[in-house]
Design an enzyme around this catalytic site. Structure first.
Site, short mmCIF file in Angstrom:
data_model
loop_
_atom_site.label_atom_id
_atom_site.label_comp_id
_atom_site.label_asym_id
_atom_site.label_seq_id
_atom_site.Cartn_x
_atom_site.Cartn_y
_atom_site.Cartn_z
N GLU A 1 56.41 45.23 54.28
CA GLU A 1 56.83 46.50 55.23
C GLU A 1 58.28 46.57 55.12
O GLU A 1 58.84 47.33 56.00
CB GLU A 1 56.27 46.82 56.36
N ASN B 1 56.14 43.93 62.19
CA ASN B 1 57.24 43.22 61.67
C ASN B 1 58.51 43.30 62.06
O ASN B 1 58.79 44.42 62.75
CB ASN B 1 57.50 43.55 59.96
N THR C 1 54.86 37.94 55.67
CA THR C 1 53.55 38.67 55.73
C THR C 1 52.51 37.50 55.98
O THR C 1 52.59 36.52 55.86
CB THR C 1 53.38 39.39 54.12
N HIS D 1 58.91 46.98 64.02
CA HIS D 1 57.86 48.03 63.79
C HIS D 1 56.35 47.34 64.27
O HIS D 1 56.09 46.34 64.05
CB HIS D 1 57.66 48.19 62.23
ZN LIG Z 1 52.34 48.82 60.15
#
Ligand SMILES: [Zn+2]
Length: 369
Positions: A172, A126, A141, A191
Site C-alpha cells: 500500500e 502501514n 508487507t 494508514h
Molecule cells: Zn489498509
C-alpha cells in the site's frame, strides 16, 4: 578517464540472472570497484544496498547512455536506482544514517501503539517517512505492526521501487507516495483501520464538526475517498482531491490515512479521529441531543489551527459559502453526507442541497410535533 579505468576492478556477472547479497559480498572481498550485470538481471534490494554502501558501481552491460547516465567512461553505470520521472536519483545511503535509524525506531514504536490500540489487525496498516527528496522509509508487507523491528523496514523511491531493506515493502506504499508527491509538507503517513473511524468509512458518512475542540484543531473536516482495490494505482489516487486541504481522509470500505510532519504526529491524528468517532457513537446512545460549539467559538479554534500550520479546507474563503464551519447538522444525527466542497468539484450539487433542505425540514417538523 584512461587512468580512472585502469584503477577499476570490474567483476563480470553478466552470466547471472539474479544478483544477491552473497554475490555482492564476494565482489567486495575480491576488491571490485564495479560489478557488470546483464540488462535483465534482477538485483535484490539488499545486494543493491551492499554495493552502494561499499561504493561498488553496478554497471549494466550494453545499457544505452540515454537510459543510464554514464559516470565511468565507456560503460553505463546504473546506480540501479533509476529516477523515472525527473526526481533526483534516490540515495540508498540515506537508509543507514543516524536520522534513518531514529526514524526506524519511531516507526516501530508507532506500529506498536497502533496494534495496542486495535487500530490494526493481522498484518494490516502501514507507516512511512519521507527521509529525502526521493527516498521513503516504510513498513514491510506481511508483518504485524506489533512485531516490527528496525531491521524489518525498507526504503523505496517515489515511484515505489524498493531501494533498500531485505523485506518487501508494503503493497500500500503507493497511497503514501501519492500524498508525498502532492503535499511537500507531508513527512510521514500512517494508514490503519481503527474500528470507529472505519465504521464511518463503511457507511460513506463523515463525522460532524464543532463538537470537541481538539478534533477541530488537529483534524477539522474529514474527507472520504471512494472505494478502490487496495494496493492499486487507482486506489492510491483516490485521495488526491483531498490531501492538500485535509490531513486525514476516510478511505471508503477500508480505513483511514493521516499525514503529518512526523511519524508520531501522524499517529496522533489517527488517535484523535478514532476517539472522536467513538465518542460521537457513545453520545448517540444517551438519548440526549449533542450540543454544538458556536460558529463564533469555532472561528477561535480555526485561528489556533492556522497558527499551528495545519491544513483545513475552511481556510479557503472562496469555499466558505459552500462549506460552513459546522455544515448543517441534522438534529439527532451523528453523521453527515460528505460535503461536495471536500472534493475538487467546487460547487455543491443541487441534488445534495435538496436532500439537505429536506432533512433539515423533516427534523424541524419532527420537533414541532
Ligand atoms: Zn489498509
Amino acid at each position: 578517464m584512461g587512468e580512472l579505468k585502469s584503477e577499476m576492478k570490474s567483476i563480470d556477472l553478466t552470466g547471472q540472472k539474479v544478483l544477491v547479497i552473497r554475490d555482492a559480498r564476494s565482489a567486495q572481498v575480491a576488491g571490485a570497484s564495479q560489478v557488470l550485470v546483464c540488462k535483465n538481471c534482477v538485483v535484490t534490494p539488499s545486494a543493491r544496498d551492499f554495493l552502494a554502501q561499499h561504493n561498488i558501481a553496478l554497471v549494466v552491460s550494453g545499457a544505452s547512455k540515454a537510459a543510464a547516465p554514464a559516470v565511468s567512461g565507456q560503460s553505463s553505470t546504473v546506480p540501479a536506482y533509476g529516477s523515472a520521472h525527473g526526481s533526483p536519483a534516490p540515495n540508498p545511503r540515506l537508509f543507514s544514517t543516524p536520522e534513518a535509524e531514529a526514524v526506524k525506531k519511531e516507526i516501530c514504536a508507532v506500529g506498536r501503539k497502533l496494534w495496542m490500540r486495535q487500530f490494526v489487525d493481522g498484518n494490516g496498516g502501514n507507516i512511512s517517512y519521507r527521509i529525502g527528496p526521493n527516498e521513503v522509509i516504510c513498513t514491510p508487507t506481511l508483518v504485524s505492526k506489533y512485531d516490527l523491528t528496525p531491521e524489518d523496514l525498507s526504503m523505496v523511491d517515489l515511484e515505489g521501487n524498493q531501494i533498500a531493506g531485505s523485506k518487501a515493502r508494503t503493497s500500500e506504499i503507493l497511497l503514501h507516495l501519492e500524498i508525498y508527491k502532492a503535499v511537500p509538507e507531508a513527512k510521514s503517513c500512517v494508514h490503519c483501520h481503527p474500528p470507529h473511524a472505519t465504521a464511518y468509512a463503511i457507511t460513506g458518512k463523515v463525522p460532524p464538526n464543532l463538537v470537541i475542540p481538539e478534533f477541530e484543531v488537529f483534524i477539522g473536516k474529514v474527507a472520504i475517498s471512494p472505494y478502490e482495490t487496495p494496493g492499486t494505482a487507482e486506489f492510491a489516487q483516490t485521495v488526491l482531491p483531498f490531501v492538500k486541504t485535509h490531513n486525514t481522509v476516510l478511505l471508503a470500505n477500508h480505513g483511514i490515512i493521516c499525514w503529518a510532519d512526523s511519524v508520531t504526529h501522524a499517529e496522533w491524528f489517527a488517535e484523535v479521529l478514532e476517539t472522536y468517532c467513538w465518542t460521537l457513537m457513545l453520545a448517540s446512545q444517551l438519548g440526549a441531543p449533542i450540543s454544538y460549539i458556536s460558529e463564533q467559538k469555532g472561528s477561535d479554534l480555526l485561528a489556533i489551527k492556522k497558527k499551528l500550520g495545519l491544513p483545513d479546507i475552511r481556510f479557503d474563503t472562496s469555499r466558505m459559502k459552500e462549506c460552513q464551519l459546522s455544515d448543517l447538522e441534522v438534529p439527532g444525527s451523528i453523521a453527515l453526507t460528505p460535503s461536495p466542497c471536500d472534493g475538487n468539484t467546487g460547487k455543491p450539487l443541487e441534488a445534495d442541497l435538496e436532500i439537505l433542505v429536506k432533512s433539515v425540514t423533516d427534523a424541524v417538523m419532527a420537533l414541532c410535533d
